[in-house]
Design a protein around this motif. Structure first.
Motif, mmCIF file in Angstrom:
data_model
loop_
_atom_site.group_PDB
_atom_site.id
_atom_site.type_symbol
_atom_site.label_atom_id
_atom_site.label_comp_id
_atom_site.label_asym_id
_atom_site.label_seq_id
_atom_site.Cartn_x
_atom_site.Cartn_y
_atom_site.Cartn_z
ATOM 1 N N GLY A 182 0.791 -1.221 0.000
ATOM 2 C CA GLY A 182 0.000 0.000 0.000
ATOM 3 C C GLY A 182 0.821 1.267 0.000
ATOM 4 N N LYS A 183 2.116 1.167 0.239
ATOM 5 C CA LYS A 183 2.961 2.363 0.197
ATOM 6 C C LYS A 183 3.390 2.591 -1.244
ATOM 7 N N PRO A 184 3.304 3.832 -1.704
ATOM 8 C CA PRO A 184 3.704 4.091 -3.087
ATOM 9 C C PRO A 184 5.209 3.906 -3.269
ATOM 10 N N LYS A 185 5.583 3.472 -4.437
ATOM 11 C CA LYS A 185 6.995 3.283 -4.755
ATOM 12 C C LYS A 185 7.422 4.488 -5.587
ATOM 13 N N PHE A 186 7.998 5.485 -4.931
ATOM 14 C CA PHE A 186 8.271 6.756 -5.582
ATOM 15 C C PHE A 186 9.360 6.654 -6.640
ATOM 16 N N GLY A 187 10.304 5.737 -6.497
ATOM 17 C CA GLY A 187 11.342 5.570 -7.509
ATOM 18 C C GLY A 187 10.751 5.124 -8.831
ATOM 19 N N ARG A 188 9.889 4.123 -8.778
ATOM 20 C CA ARG A 188 9.236 3.623 -9.990
ATOM 21 C C ARG A 188 8.314 4.689 -10.574
ATOM 22 N N LEU A 189 7.618 5.398 -9.731
ATOM 23 C CA LEU A 189 6.725 6.461 -10.189
ATOM 24 C C LEU A 189 7.512 7.563 -10.887
ATOM 25 N N LEU A 190 8.671 7.914 -10.354
ATOM 26 C CA LEU A 190 9.509 8.942 -10.952
ATOM 27 C C LEU A 190 10.011 8.511 -12.327
ATOM 28 N N VAL A 191 10.404 7.258 -12.464
ATOM 29 C CA VAL A 191 10.869 6.751 -13.757
ATOM 30 C C VAL A 191 9.748 6.809 -14.787
ATOM 31 N N VAL A 192 8.558 6.404 -14.392
ATOM 32 C CA VAL A 192 7.411 6.447 -15.310
ATOM 33 C C VAL A 192 7.088 7.883 -15.697
ATOM 34 N N LEU A 193 7.164 8.796 -14.749
ATOM 35 C CA LEU A 193 6.884 10.202 -15.042
ATOM 36 C C LEU A 193 7.902 10.779 -16.018
ATOM 37 N N ILE A 194 9.180 10.504 -15.804
ATOM 38 C CA ILE A 194 10.227 11.005 -16.706
ATOM 39 C C ILE A 194 10.051 10.408 -18.101
ATOM 40 N N PHE A 195 9.757 9.107 -18.174
ATOM 41 C CA PHE A 195 9.534 8.460 -19.469
ATOM 42 C C PHE A 195 8.340 9.091 -20.190
#
Length: 49
Positions: free
Chosen positions: A19-32
């Motif tokens: 349930g905790k967001p994975k900010f590293g993966r989210l950041l990669v998706v956002l940059i992509f």
């Protein structure tokens, strides 16, 4: 007081992480996504100009 089995500790640690967001993966998706939008914008400008 009885010691807690290792399986229970592992299960509790895993449950706390759910349930905790994975900010590293989210950041990669956002940059992509931003990069992809920039490429689409550049390509459409080059095609129609």
């Amino acid at each position: 007081m009885t010691p807690i089995p290792e399986r229970e500790v592992a299960r509790k640690t895993q449950a706390e992480d759910d349930g905790k967001p994975k900010f590293g993966r989210l950041l990669v998706v956002l940059i992509f996504t931003v990069f992809l939008l920039a490429v689409i914008t550049w390509a459409s400008e080059a095609y129609w100009s």
